[in-house]
Design a protein around this motif. Sequence first.
Motif, PDB file in Angstrom:
ATOM      1  N   ILE A 465       0.896  -1.252   0.059  1.00  0.00           N
ATOM      2  CA  ILE A 465      -0.214   0.000  -0.158  1.00  0.00           C
ATOM      3  C   ILE A 465       0.849   1.201  -0.068  1.00  0.00           C
ATOM      4  CG2 ILE A 465      -1.492   1.439   1.559  1.00  0.00           C
ATOM      5  CD1 ILE A 465      -2.938  -1.439   2.174  1.00  0.00           C
ATOM      6  N   MET A 466       1.955   1.191   0.764  1.00  0.00           N
ATOM      7  CA  MET A 466       2.882   2.303   0.896  1.00  0.00           C
ATOM      8  C   MET A 466       3.539   2.608  -0.452  1.00  0.00           C
ATOM      9  SD  MET A 466       2.139   3.817   3.855  1.00  0.00           S
ATOM     10  CE  MET A 466       3.471   5.109   3.495  1.00  0.00           C
ATOM     11  N   LYS A 467       3.290   1.906  -1.370  1.00  0.00           N
ATOM     12  CA  LYS A 467       3.721   2.233  -2.881  1.00  0.00           C
ATOM     13  C   LYS A 467       2.982   2.766  -3.653  1.00  0.00           C
ATOM     14  CE  LYS A 467       7.536  -1.563  -2.968  1.00  0.00           C
ATOM     15  NZ  LYS A 467       7.906  -2.859  -3.440  1.00  0.00           N
ATOM     16  N   SER A 468       1.711   3.084  -3.260  1.00  0.00           N
ATOM     17  CA  SER A 468       0.764   3.851  -3.941  1.00  0.00           C
ATOM     18  C   SER A 468       0.569   5.091  -3.363  1.00  0.00           C
ATOM     19  CB  SER A 468      -0.450   2.981  -4.104  1.00  0.00           C
ATOM     20  OG  SER A 468      -1.258   2.706  -2.882  1.00  0.00           O
ATOM     21  N   GLU A 469      -0.106   5.907  -4.307  1.00  0.00           N
ATOM     22  CA  GLU A 469      -0.616   7.433  -3.706  1.00  0.00           C
ATOM     23  C   GLU A 469      -1.953   7.324  -3.061  1.00  0.00           C
ATOM     24  OE1 GLU A 469       1.240  11.022  -6.664  1.00  0.00           O
ATOM     25  OE2 GLU A 469      -0.583   9.755  -7.467  1.00  0.00           O
ATOM     26  N   PRO A 470      -2.551   7.900  -2.286  1.00  0.00           N
ATOM     27  CA  PRO A 470      -1.787   9.138  -1.740  1.00  0.00           C
ATOM     28  C   PRO A 470      -0.762   8.633  -0.618  1.00  0.00           C
ATOM     29  CG  PRO A 470      -3.711   8.865  -0.673  1.00  0.00           C
ATOM     30  CD  PRO A 470      -3.482   7.841  -1.777  1.00  0.00           C
ATOM     31  N   PHE A 471      -0.785   7.347  -0.448  1.00  0.00           N
ATOM     32  CA  PHE A 471      -0.148   7.099   0.780  1.00  0.00           C
ATOM     33  C   PHE A 471       1.503   7.216   0.917  1.00  0.00           C
ATOM     34  CE2 PHE A 471      -3.737   4.261   0.023  1.00  0.00           C
ATOM     35  CZ  PHE A 471      -4.339   4.606   0.997  1.00  0.00           C
ATOM     36  N   CYS A 472       2.024   7.002  -0.133  1.00  0.00           N
ATOM     37  CA  CYS A 472       3.651   7.121  -0.520  1.00  0.00           C
ATOM     38  C   CYS A 472       3.948   8.622  -0.311  1.00  0.00           C
ATOM     39  CB  CYS A 472       4.065   6.534  -2.041  1.00  0.00           C
ATOM     40  SG  CYS A 472       3.228   7.680  -3.324  1.00  0.00           S
ATOM     41  N   LEU A 473       3.028   9.464  -0.122  1.00  0.00           N
ATOM     42  CA  LEU A 473       3.518  10.910   0.076  1.00  0.00           C
ATOM     43  C   LEU A 473       3.486  11.144   1.417  1.00  0.00           C
ATOM     44  CD1 LEU A 473       1.070  12.456  -2.688  1.00  0.00           C
ATOM     45  CD2 LEU A 473       3.475  11.861  -2.985  1.00  0.00           C
ATOM     46  N   TYR A 474       3.040  10.257   2.400  1.00  0.00           N
ATOM     47  CA  TYR A 474       3.426  10.421   3.750  1.00  0.00           C
ATOM     48  C   TYR A 474       3.918   9.323   4.367  1.00  0.00           C
ATOM     49  CZ  TYR A 474      -0.522  13.848   2.463  1.00  0.00           C
ATOM     50  OH  TYR A 474      -1.036  14.795   1.837  1.00  0.00           O
ATOM     51  N   PRO A 475       5.285   9.182   4.271  1.00  0.00           N
ATOM     52  CA  PRO A 475       5.888   8.030   4.731  1.00  0.00           C
ATOM     53  C   PRO A 475       5.694   7.798   6.324  1.00  0.00           C
ATOM     54  CG  PRO A 475       7.411   9.709   3.619  1.00  0.00           C
ATOM     55  CD  PRO A 475       6.037  10.104   3.708  1.00  0.00           C
ATOM     56  N   SER A 476       5.299   8.915   7.213  1.00  0.00           N
ATOM     57  CA  SER A 476       5.156   8.533   8.589  1.00  0.00           C
ATOM     58  C   SER A 476       3.804   7.781   8.604  1.00  0.00           C
ATOM     59  CB  SER A 476       4.844   9.976   9.255  1.00  0.00           C
ATOM     60  OG  SER A 476       3.829  10.559   8.775  1.00  0.00           O
ATOM     61  N   VAL A 477       3.080   7.395   7.883  1.00  0.00           N
ATOM     62  CA  VAL A 477       1.870   6.637   8.074  1.00  0.00           C
ATOM     63  C   VAL A 477       2.306   5.369   8.110  1.00  0.00           C
ATOM     64  CG1 VAL A 477      -0.171   5.690   6.762  1.00  0.00           C
ATOM     65  CG2 VAL A 477       0.295   8.180   6.789  1.00  0.00           C
ATOM     66  N   LYS A 478       3.443   4.863   7.432  1.00  0.00           N
ATOM     67  CA  LYS A 478       3.819   3.458   7.719  1.00  0.00           C
ATOM     68  C   LYS A 478       4.125   3.136   8.977  1.00  0.00           C
ATOM     69  CE  LYS A 478       7.109   0.129   5.756  1.00  0.00           C
ATOM     70  NZ  LYS A 478       8.059   0.090   4.694  1.00  0.00           N
ATOM     71  N   GLU A 479       5.054   4.059   9.361  1.00  0.00           N
ATOM     72  CA  GLU A 479       5.448   3.882  10.884  1.00  0.00           C
ATOM     73  C   GLU A 479       3.960   3.674  12.014  1.00  0.00           C
ATOM     74  OE1 GLU A 479       7.926   6.001  14.528  1.00  0.00           O
ATOM     75  OE2 GLU A 479       7.963   6.654  12.465  1.00  0.00           O
ATOM     76  N   LYS A 480       3.111   4.375  11.604  1.00  0.00           N
ATOM     77  CA  LYS A 480       1.576   4.205  12.420  1.00  0.00           C
ATOM     78  C   LYS A 480       1.004   3.078  12.213  1.00  0.00           C
ATOM     79  CE  LYS A 480      -0.451   8.256  12.810  1.00  0.00           C
ATOM     80  NZ  LYS A 480      -0.275   8.863  14.319  1.00  0.00           N
ATOM     81  N   LEU A 481       1.353   2.741  10.972  1.00  0.00           N
ATOM     82  CA  LEU A 481       0.462   1.173  10.542  1.00  0.00           C
ATOM     83  C   LEU A 481       1.015   0.028  11.160  1.00  0.00           C
ATOM     84  CD1 LEU A 481      -0.242   1.902   6.604  1.00  0.00           C
ATOM     85  CD2 LEU A 481      -1.849   1.886   8.709  1.00  0.00           C
ATOM     86  N   VAL A 482       2.657   0.082  11.108  1.00  0.00           N
ATOM     87  CA  VAL A 482       3.329  -0.996  11.556  1.00  0.00           C
ATOM     88  C   VAL A 482       3.048  -1.025  13.461  1.00  0.00           C
ATOM     89  CG1 VAL A 482       5.748  -1.902  12.358  1.00  0.00           C
ATOM     90  CG2 VAL A 482       5.094  -0.950   9.896  1.00  0.00           C
ATOM     91  N   SER A 483       2.901   0.259  13.767  1.00  0.00           N
ATOM     92  CA  SER A 483       2.610   0.101  15.316  1.00  0.00           C
ATOM     93  C   SER A 483       1.483  -0.391  15.675  1.00  0.00           C
ATOM     94  CB  SER A 483       2.808   1.634  15.915  1.00  0.00           C
ATOM     95  OG  SER A 483       2.447   1.687  17.291  1.00  0.00           O
ATOM     96  N   TYR A 484       0.360  -0.114  14.831  1.00  0.00           N
ATOM     97  CA  TYR A 484      -1.101  -0.166  15.087  1.00  0.00           C
ATOM     98  C   TYR A 484      -1.351  -1.743  14.995  1.00  0.00           C
ATOM     99  CZ  TYR A 484      -5.962  -0.890  13.830  1.00  0.00           C
ATOM    100  OH  TYR A 484      -7.423  -1.382  13.837  1.00  0.00           O
ATOM    101  N   TYR A 485      -0.521  -2.354  13.820  1.00  0.00           N
ATOM    102  CA  TYR A 485      -0.848  -3.719  13.900  1.00  0.00           C
ATOM    103  C   TYR A 485      -0.094  -4.722  14.602  1.00  0.00           C
ATOM    104  CZ  TYR A 485      -3.895  -2.750   9.928  1.00  0.00           C
ATOM    105  OH  TYR A 485      -5.329  -2.617   9.350  1.00  0.00           O
ATOM    106  N   SER A 486       1.059  -4.200  14.958  1.00  0.00           N
ATOM    107  CA  SER A 486       2.068  -4.798  16.279  1.00  0.00           C
ATOM    108  C   SER A 486       1.110  -4.866  17.353  1.00  0.00           C
ATOM    109  CB  SER A 486       3.042  -4.297  16.502  1.00  0.00           C
ATOM    110  OG  SER A 486       3.031  -3.037  16.885  1.00  0.00           O
ATOM    111  N   HIS A 487       0.410  -3.928  17.884  1.00  0.00           N
ATOM    112  CA  HIS A 487      -0.322  -3.942  18.908  1.00  0.00           C
ATOM    113  C   HIS A 487      -1.401  -5.046  19.010  1.00  0.00           C
ATOM    114  CE1 HIS A 487       1.136   0.519  19.929  1.00  0.00           C
ATOM    115  NE2 HIS A 487       1.976  -0.545  20.297  1.00  0.00           N
ATOM    116  N   GLU A 488      -2.014  -4.930  17.670  1.00  0.00           N
ATOM    117  CA  GLU A 488      -3.152  -5.852  17.349  1.00  0.00           C
ATOM    118  C   GLU A 488      -2.847  -7.328  17.654  1.00  0.00           C
ATOM    119  OE1 GLU A 488      -4.537  -6.766  13.239  1.00  0.00           O
ATOM    120  OE2 GLU A 488      -6.520  -5.896  13.972  1.00  0.00           O
ATOM    121  N   THR A 489      -1.575  -7.781  17.240  1.00  0.00           N
ATOM    122  CA  THR A 489      -1.017  -9.133  17.307  1.00  0.00           C
ATOM    123  C   THR A 489      -0.784  -9.213  18.957  1.00  0.00           C
ATOM    124  OG1 THR A 489       0.004  -8.768  15.330  1.00  0.00           O
ATOM    125  CG2 THR A 489       0.810 -10.649  16.747  1.00  0.00           C
ATOM    126  N   GLU A 490      -0.323  -8.427  19.714  1.00  0.00           N
ATOM    127  CA  GLU A 490      -0.150  -8.574  21.061  1.00  0.00           C
ATOM    128  C   GLU A 490      -1.459  -8.604  21.670  1.00  0.00           C
ATOM    129  OE1 GLU A 490       2.023  -5.237  22.245  1.00  0.00           O
ATOM    130  OE2 GLU A 490       3.737  -5.455  21.063  1.00  0.00           O
TER     131      GLU A 490
END
Length: 490
Positions: A465-490
């Motif tokens: 997803i982060m390789k497509s617009e508009p997401f690729c224009l907002y790199p900080s979103v990736k960090e938030k997504l990784v954090s969100y789904y890591s908490h979900e797993t926990e």
Amino acid sequence: MLMGSMRSMGYSFESALADVIDNSISANAEKIRLLFPSNPLDKLAVGVLDDGDGMSKDVLLEAMRYGSTSSEAIRDKDDLGRFGLGLKSASLSQCRILTVISFWNGKISAYQWNYNYILEKKNWLVLSLTNEEISVIPYFDELKKQKKGTLVIWQDFDILSKSHDGQVYDALNDYKDKVAHHISLIFHRYMSRSKAKVSMFLNNQKLRPLDPFLESHPKTTYRKEISIAITDSYGQEQHIKVRPYILPFLTDMSDKDKKLIGGVEEMRSKQGFYVYRNERLIIWGNWFGMSRRHELTKNARIRVDIPNSLDDIWSIDVKKQVASIPKRIQNQLKKCVDDALGTSVTKQTHRGRKKKVDDDIDYIWDRMEGRDKTFYYQINRESELIKYIRSKVSEQDISYIDMLLSEIEKTVPLHQIYVDKSNDCVSKIEDDDSRLDDIYQMAISMVDNFKQATAQTTDVLIDHIMKSEPFCLYPSVKEKLVSYYSHETE
């Protein structure tokens, strides 16, 4: 309970009538009449009367049976049925009493499914009607006059009664135009034949076939018919015939042309594949997810003819309203259509954007080069965001979304943007918290959607997803997504 459940299979009134007409065509009928009550004092009944071969008493009884082994056998190549359910499931989806009367060798016989009686007796009991009972069935006199063929009668419209506050006559009267339009489209090739032509009437009004390809119009562009070989379930080679048409512009059509094609609304929203099974239209105005809607194909309609021996491969459903292109021929079909339409275009990266060798960013806007070396800008229908939105709506709604996207593409104020940009008057959308949150929420929705549809890991989906617009224009979103789904797993 089974009969009651099958009443909710999803037939519309007009599609149910079309299923009954299939039987008349299979019986070699030359004339088919749809009979509706003409005034409120008539008995509330709808009939389908044909002059076909008719059935003996034993054959009629078998025809009233639910289910058939014919779906598992090699059928006659002209047979329009499949499961042995159409007559019963279609009819009883609209009414509670289905009667079928047929002439055979000068003898008449009739059987009736009465859902009220079935509920009372709780058993599969079909009623055999006496001559006295037959004589009072609505429209029987019409069958008696022609002394051949079959009459199918619907009575007790409980569903219509509930949906129209008991005004069944008014509801049936309102359905006439919709039924006439539907039948004139579904069976237009039977109605247009020079040989073995089938005439259809609604009461005494003769129905005129529609022409979704405007074949007689001088500005309709034909392409060569293509034949695609495919092996059926019995190992026999069958052929699918494909022929593309490019319709004239709406401004080149007369009022008669617009009626022939089904109206202006049909012109705008019903482009794509028109799939016929034994010349009977099954599904239309559908690109089957091939994402072919763009400026160069906006007037394209692709006629596809398949034999009934490929029903299972094309996943033809009981209602004959759903089909899907077999995966084994999708690429071949797409290539054939591309070659025939000559719609290949060259995608180019936006001017000013730096593109690395391994840069595979999925942009929302594409810069397209036409044949005359001019450029235009088109919304990328393959963008992950666009595909996600399309996956959430019906095929009919997709056509309206594409209509909107097409108008946006045509009305981008390029000149004014150029002037404002030159004068440094174009403001940049700031990456404020609100915008970031919107992008973040969209990304979560898409990842969740992909997780349900694929077996890929969350990390892989986030990277994708982060390789497509508009997401690729907002790199900080990736960090938030990784954090969100890591908490979900926990």
